[in-house]
Write an enzyme that holds these catalytic residues in place. Structure first.
Site, mmCIF file in Angstrom:
data_model
loop_
_atom_site.group_PDB
_atom_site.id
_atom_site.type_symbol
_atom_site.label_atom_id
_atom_site.label_comp_id
_atom_site.label_asym_id
_atom_site.label_seq_id
_atom_site.Cartn_x
_atom_site.Cartn_y
_atom_site.Cartn_z
ATOM 1 N N ASP A 23 0.820 -1.220 0.000
ATOM 2 C CA ASP A 23 0.000 0.000 0.000
ATOM 3 C C ASP A 23 0.852 1.269 0.000
ATOM 4 O O ASP A 23 0.453 2.295 0.546
ATOM 5 C CB ASP A 23 -0.951 0.026 1.214
ATOM 6 C CG ASP A 23 -1.768 -1.242 1.345
ATOM 7 O OD1 ASP A 23 -2.382 -1.650 0.340
ATOM 8 O OD2 ASP A 23 -1.787 -1.829 2.442
ATOM 9 N N GLU A 24 2.020 1.214 -0.634
ATOM 10 C CA GLU A 24 2.923 2.379 -0.627
ATOM 11 C C GLU A 24 2.602 3.394 -1.725
ATOM 12 O O GLU A 24 3.175 4.480 -1.734
ATOM 13 C CB GLU A 24 4.384 1.935 -0.803
ATOM 14 C CG GLU A 24 4.924 1.035 0.276
ATOM 15 C CD GLU A 24 4.789 -0.436 -0.078
ATOM 16 O OE1 GLU A 24 5.352 -1.269 0.641
ATOM 17 O OE2 GLU A 24 4.104 -0.745 -1.091
ATOM 18 N N LYS A 26 2.421 2.267 -5.199
ATOM 19 C CA LYS A 26 3.138 1.793 -6.395
ATOM 20 C C LYS A 26 2.332 2.019 -7.663
ATOM 21 O O LYS A 26 2.890 2.279 -8.725
ATOM 22 C CB LYS A 26 3.473 0.307 -6.236
ATOM 23 C CG LYS A 26 4.416 0.001 -5.083
ATOM 24 C CD LYS A 26 4.730 -1.483 -4.965
ATOM 25 C CE LYS A 26 3.538 -2.306 -4.534
ATOM 26 N NZ LYS A 26 3.086 -2.002 -3.145
ATOM 27 N N LYS A 28 0.314 4.464 -8.584
ATOM 28 C CA LYS A 28 0.475 5.805 -9.149
ATOM 29 C C LYS A 28 1.814 5.936 -9.864
ATOM 30 O O LYS A 28 1.900 6.498 -10.963
ATOM 31 C CB LYS A 28 0.369 6.874 -8.051
ATOM 32 C CG LYS A 28 0.686 8.272 -8.588
ATOM 33 C CD LYS A 28 0.651 9.345 -7.526
ATOM 34 C CE LYS A 28 1.053 10.687 -8.141
ATOM 35 N NZ LYS A 28 0.977 11.811 -7.194
ATOM 36 N N ASN A 48 -4.953 -10.388 -4.277
ATOM 37 C CA ASN A 48 -4.905 -9.893 -2.898
ATOM 38 C C ASN A 48 -4.290 -8.506 -2.819
ATOM 39 O O ASN A 48 -4.339 -7.853 -1.781
ATOM 40 C CB ASN A 48 -4.123 -10.854 -2.001
ATOM 41 C CG ASN A 48 -2.710 -11.124 -2.500
ATOM 42 O OD1 ASN A 48 -2.415 -10.969 -3.684
ATOM 43 N ND2 ASN A 48 -1.835 -11.553 -1.616
ATOM 44 N N ALA A 49 -3.670 -8.053 -3.907
ATOM 45 C CA ALA A 49 -3.046 -6.729 -3.936
ATOM 46 C C ALA A 49 -3.886 -5.793 -4.788
ATOM 47 O O ALA A 49 -4.405 -6.185 -5.830
ATOM 48 C CB ALA A 49 -1.633 -6.822 -4.506
ATOM 49 N N HIS A 51 -3.765 -2.015 -6.693
ATOM 50 C CA HIS A 51 -3.016 -0.824 -7.079
ATOM 51 C C HIS A 51 -4.000 0.252 -7.521
ATOM 52 O O HIS A 51 -4.765 0.042 -8.456
ATOM 53 C CB HIS A 51 -2.027 -1.147 -8.200
ATOM 54 C CG HIS A 51 -0.855 -1.946 -7.719
ATOM 55 N ND1 HIS A 51 0.193 -2.306 -8.536
ATOM 56 C CD2 HIS A 51 -0.551 -2.436 -6.496
ATOM 57 C CE1 HIS A 51 1.076 -3.003 -7.827
ATOM 58 N NE2 HIS A 51 0.639 -3.090 -6.602
ATOM 59 N N THR A 311 -8.161 -3.843 -1.606
ATOM 60 C CA THR A 311 -8.709 -5.163 -1.925
ATOM 61 C C THR A 311 -9.833 -5.554 -0.977
ATOM 62 O O THR A 311 -10.887 -6.013 -1.412
ATOM 63 C CB THR A 311 -7.595 -6.226 -1.864
ATOM 64 O OG1 THR A 311 -6.598 -5.907 -2.836
ATOM 65 C CG2 THR A 311 -8.151 -7.614 -2.175
ATOM 66 N N LYS A 315 -9.698 -1.353 7.392
ATOM 67 C CA LYS A 315 -8.984 -0.185 7.890
ATOM 68 C C LYS A 315 -7.525 -0.548 8.117
ATOM 69 O O LYS A 315 -7.210 -1.569 8.719
ATOM 70 C CB LYS A 315 -9.626 0.275 9.196
ATOM 71 C CG LYS A 315 -9.093 1.582 9.737
ATOM 72 C CD LYS A 315 -9.865 1.977 10.988
ATOM 73 C CE LYS A 315 -9.369 3.295 11.545
ATOM 74 N NZ LYS A 315 -10.119 3.673 12.772
ATOM 75 N N LEU A 343 3.313 12.326 0.742
ATOM 76 C CA LEU A 343 3.900 13.362 1.594
ATOM 77 C C LEU A 343 2.832 14.368 2.019
ATOM 78 O O LEU A 343 2.909 14.947 3.107
ATOM 79 C CB LEU A 343 5.034 14.072 0.850
ATOM 80 C CG LEU A 343 5.868 15.046 1.680
ATOM 81 C CD1 LEU A 343 6.706 14.294 2.712
ATOM 82 C CD2 LEU A 343 6.778 15.898 0.795
#
EC number: 6.3.4.4
Length: 435
Positions: A23-24, A26, A28, A48-49, A51, A311, A315, A343
């Site tokens: 969930d960083e 990636k 975008k 399971n991921a 984006h 997914t 929370k 940021l």
């Protein structure tokens, strides 16, 4: 004797990895970078991921198809390291086409990728339900783990099996017979209808056939022809099954090493590794999280950052940036540059904390312990930095950002020894600053 050296092939592939618990942001970054690459490859994980990509006023979540699909000049590949739920894939293809993007001729699926079957999802849920309290992994219930289990036990069903109805039926009958024994005798639940699954999955043949190819050969031939490749990881390094916070990990290798095994692209083609790092940290599900904030500050991070799983909708747990964990991720993936995301979530904080080390049994440590028995006992040591209390969304260069925001980025570079080259100051494509 004349001294000779071996020449190194020109590197034309880039790996993009998450450096935290997933969930960083990636999605975008891949969406933004895809116009610089000819091919984008997803190399591990499954549905399971999620984006998330924001463009033209739309927010789209992809689980299997690489994020580069929204660049009409980009070819997308689902590699052999991915486990594919055919239903989820067909729904995703339809979603992309409804948005006005062609998929046929632009999406290729590895014939060696393994399939997620209905019994994998069933076993995933049953297995998790038998665990209690802290033992629960927090699985998404999408069948990812059981599918990888079958893969490594050497009786998984692959995409290529869909193209041969006789082989598919034989494998399904054998597998379901074994799974039904487990479901009925161990979990004491109703058995799976083998004929219904055979009929459903034989129908996928006609739908999926145009996309299937030997992607290992395809990718290497394209690289040899001078094409550039971006290898897109799912989840994050700290969830890697070998290098993460075991047992609270995923079932694959999100680290850069997994890019080669999950795509068939040789290591000598990798030129750089981009690590994606959120300006704070989040985690979904159970597992150790040294900098987790179970107070108003954590709630504020979650609310501003809209921290709900793409997914599952669960929370996310929130906390301050952990440099001990980050340095570990950068090391095991050989990250050459950092992309800092979200940021803007820190824009309204007067004080921002960053974990620089841990205290363990009265001693300060700087190395990240991956074993649960140790990691659960560490206490974070924080350095406080001044917030900027302003938006950087209109900044077009690093110099135009608030001085305190610049100081935060510079501190991150100094603490990790890795340059930050990409800074996301908002969810939109244009809310991006390069350094």
């Amino acid at each position: 004797m004349e001294e000779r050296t071996f020449s190194r092939p020109a590197a034309s592939a880039t790996v993009l990895v998450g450096t935290q618990f997933g969930d960083e942001g990636k999605g975008k970054l891949v969406d933004y970078l895809s116009d610089q690459y000819d091919i984008v490859v997803r190399y591990q994980g499954g549905a399971n991921a999620g984006h998330t990509i924001c463009f033209d006023g739309k927010t789209v979540v992809l689980h299997l198809i690489p994020s580069g699909i929204f660049n009409k000049d980009c070819i997308c590949v689902i590699g052999n390291g991915v486990v594919i739920d055919p239903n989820a894939l067909m729904e995703e293809i339809q979603k992309v086409e409804e948005l006005g993007y062609d998929v046929k001729g632009r999406l290729f699926i590895s014939h060696n990728a393994h399939l997620i079957m209905p019994y994998h999802k069933r076993l995933d849920s049953l297995s998790e339900s038998c665990l209690s309290g802290d033992q629960k992994i927090g699985t998404t219930g999408r069948g990812i783990g059981p599918s990888y289990e079958d893969k490594f036990a050497r009786h998984g069903i692959r995409v290529v099996d869909l193209l041969n109805p006789k082989v598919l039926e034989e494998k399904l009958r054998d597998n379901i017979e074994a799974k039904n024994k487990l479901i009925c005798k161990v979990y004491e639940k109703e058995e799976i209808d083998v004929d219904a699954i055979i009929g459903e999955y034989e129908a996928f043949d006609k739908v999926i056939d145009p996309y299937v190819t030997n992607t290992q050969l395809y990718l290497n031939r394209q690289i040899k022809a001078g094409k550039t490749v971006l290898l897109e990881g799912a989840q994050g390094c700290l969830l890697d099954v070998d290098h993460g916070t075991y047992p609270f990990v995923t079932s694959s290798n999100p680290t850069s090493g997994g890019a080669c095994t999950g795509s068939g692209v040789a290591p000598n083609h990798i030129g750089k590794v981009i690590g994606v790092c959120k300006a704070y940290m989040t985690r979904v599900g159970n597992g150790d999280f040294p900098t987790e904030l179970e107070d108003e500050t954590g709630e504020k991070l979650g609310e501003i950052g809209h921290e709900f799983g793409a997914t599952t909708g669960r929370k996310r747990r929130c906390g301050w940036l952990d440099l001990v964990a980050l340095r570990y991720s950068l090391t095991i993936s050989g990250v050459t540059e950092l992309a800092l995301t979200k940021l803007d979530v820190l824009d309204t904080f007067e004080e921002i904390k960053v974990c620089t080390s841990y205290m363990l049994d009265g001693k300060e440590i700087f190395d990240f312990p991956t074993e649960h028995q140790t990691l659960c006992r560490v206490q974070p040591v924080y350095k406080s930095l001044k917030g900027w209390m302003a938006s950087n969304a209109n900044a077009k260069s690093f110099a135009e950002m608030h001085p305190n925001a610049q100081a935060y980025v510079n501190f991150l570079e100094e603490a990790t020894g890795v340059p930050v080259t990409f800074i996301s100051v908002g969810p939109g494509r244009d809310e991006t600053v390069f350094k």
